[in-house]
Design an enzyme around this catalytic site. Sequence first.
Site, short mmCIF file in Angstrom:
data_model
loop_
_atom_site.label_atom_id
_atom_site.label_comp_id
_atom_site.label_asym_id
_atom_site.label_seq_id
_atom_site.Cartn_x
_atom_site.Cartn_y
_atom_site.Cartn_z
N TYR A 1 24.55 -2.42 -7.42
CA TYR A 1 24.66 -1.66 -8.66
C TYR A 1 24.37 -2.56 -9.86
CZ TYR A 1 26.78 1.40 -12.21
OH TYR A 1 27.00 2.19 -13.30
N LYS B 1 21.15 -2.29 -12.55
CA LYS B 1 21.36 -2.00 -13.97
C LYS B 1 20.90 -3.16 -14.86
CE LYS B 1 23.18 2.13 -13.63
NZ LYS B 1 22.57 3.33 -14.23
#
Length: 249
Positions: free
Chosen positions: A166, A170
């Site tokens: 994740y 990002k």
Amino acid sequence: MSTEKSVAVITGSYKGLGFEIAKKLAKFDNIQVIITGRDKEKGLEAREKLALQGLEVDYLPLDVTDEKSVEDFVAEIRKQYGRVDILVNNAGVNPAREPEESSLLTAKLDTVLSTFTVNTIGPLRVSQALIPLMKERNYGRIVNVSTEMASLNLISNDFYPLAPSYRLSKIGLNGLASLLAKELKGTNILVNNYSPGWMKTDIGGANAPLTAEEGAETAVYLATLPDGGSQGGFFAEMRKFGGPFPLPW
């Protein structure tokens, strides 16, 4: 058909944060909202849910990981509306609950790649497809849903889970915003990222302190920036600081 209203596209918007962003933008009289997602039935249910609240939105199918889906979506947008003024890249995944995601050394590369496909490549694919429509009118507002967990300046001391897939995806999304902002400098197409905070969504879980409605506020602020507004910024969730607050990259 064309519309004199501004057209706002929100990816992954038939539930959670995307749905709340769509709902808030649909309350503007001069904005036509297009909610999107892969599941047509859920998309139409979301449209009906908003209609019952007196908010008229449209739904179009869109899978940000599929090039043909994006091409078909853009063709339909051109046919029905002839313009796009606002793009909120909200569709995302977070596999942080998987045991392997507690360490970069055990993270599965397939998971890293699939997360990048949605969280980083997806926004790039959709931006590449829709920015030409924005350029036709020299107007656009692009908002990417990022996270404080992607701040390189904060990672070494933050208290969040490691969540390598994740975070890395990002971080890539933050880089995408910086590059797009650089390329679009001098135009009236503004690109900004923001962190909506920890919210009660499928990703955030029931113990999160914020609602998706609260997390949507900064997206709406950035989606409706005036000409000459922020370009290439990274913002925190507004309620945390009582207004727009820049985060370190």
